[in-house]
Design an enzyme around this catalytic site. Structure first.
Site, PDB file in Angstrom:
ATOM      1  N   THR A  40       3.629   5.291  -0.006  1.00 15.50           N
ATOM      2  CA  THR A  40       3.791   4.121   0.350  1.00 15.50           C
ATOM      3  C   THR A  40       3.358   3.032   0.196  1.00 15.50           C
ATOM      4  O   THR A  40       2.211   2.604   0.553  1.00 15.50           O
ATOM      5  CB  THR A  40       3.863   4.712   1.977  1.00 15.50           C
ATOM      6  OG1 THR A  40       4.766   3.891   2.990  1.00 15.50           O
ATOM      7  CG2 THR A  40       3.039   4.474   3.090  1.00 15.50           C
ATOM      8  N   ALA A  50       5.583  -4.076  -4.500  1.00 17.31           N
ATOM      9  CA  ALA A  50       6.201  -3.224  -5.822  1.00 17.31           C
ATOM     10  C   ALA A  50       6.445  -3.401  -7.007  1.00 17.31           C
ATOM     11  O   ALA A  50       6.413  -2.378  -7.580  1.00 17.31           O
ATOM     12  CB  ALA A  50       7.191  -2.957  -5.017  1.00 17.31           C
ATOM     13  N   CYS A 107       2.536  -1.089  -7.539  1.00 16.97           N
ATOM     14  CA  CYS A 107       2.099  -0.023  -7.165  1.00 16.97           C
ATOM     15  C   CYS A 107       2.999   0.842  -7.697  1.00 16.97           C
ATOM     16  O   CYS A 107       4.568   0.376  -6.944  1.00 16.97           O
ATOM     17  CB  CYS A 107       2.208  -0.375  -4.955  1.00 16.97           C
ATOM     18  SG  CYS A 107       0.944   1.227  -5.111  1.00 16.97           S
TER      19      CYS A 107
END
Length: 176
Positions: A5, A161, A164
């Site tokens: 997350t 995003a 990662c």
């Protein structure tokens, strides 16, 4: 570090925004869900919260935090300090593995189970596996653009995003 997350929050002027991706990763190697909602509005829409870590643990902490807000009439500062204290001292709660970012129009905090309550100097906070990337991107965007807090949060998460593997582009942005 919590994988799977990324949460980023930005306070700019009278506005504060929090953004979270939607990826839930199981056993560090399998995407279980790509549309999870990890950011919420609490206390009649006056407080934003985002969480990283174990889903069940984060939900438990979110519920505890909401209780603290109710007990303290929405006083964010007092509520986060009480939550961190209880989280650290309670035998059950201290085993919970999660981090939280909480914000209202006046304050922005990162809260951890080891008792840390940190209000960042630059009004930007990021947690989770993509947190360092989102933090760097948000700082650069805040310094070099005229984007709103919500736009900065979204773009910072998009950048995280793209770097990662535990962060996706299914982004939820909430704003006060």
């Amino acid at each position: 570090m919590f994988h799977a997350t990324t949460i980023v929050a930005v306070k700019k002027g009278e506005s504060v925004a929090i953004a979270g991706d939607g990826q839930v990763t199981f056993s560090q190697n399998m995407i279980m869900k790509s549309t999870a909602k990890k950011v919420r509005k609490l206390y009649n829409g006056k407080v934003l919260v985002g969480f990283a870590g174990s889903v069940a643990d984060a939900i438990t902490l979110c519920e505890k935090f909401e209780e603290k807000l109710e007990q303290n009439s929405g006083n964010l500062q007092k509520s986060v300090v009480e939550l961190a204290k209880e989280w650290r001292q309670d035998k059950v709660l201290r085993r919970l593995e999660a981090l939280m970012v909480v914000a209202d129009k006046d304050h922005l905090f990162v809260v951890s189970g080891s008792g840390e309550v940190v209000e960042p100097d630059d009004n930007i906070a990021a947690i989770g596996s993509g947190g360092p990337y989102a933090l760097a991107a948000a700082r650069a965007l805040l310094q070099s653009t005229d984007l709103s807090a919500a736009e900065i949060a979204r773009k910072a998460l998009e950048i995280a995003a793209s770097i990662c593997v535990y962060t996706n582009n299914n982004i939820t942005v909430l704003e006060l």
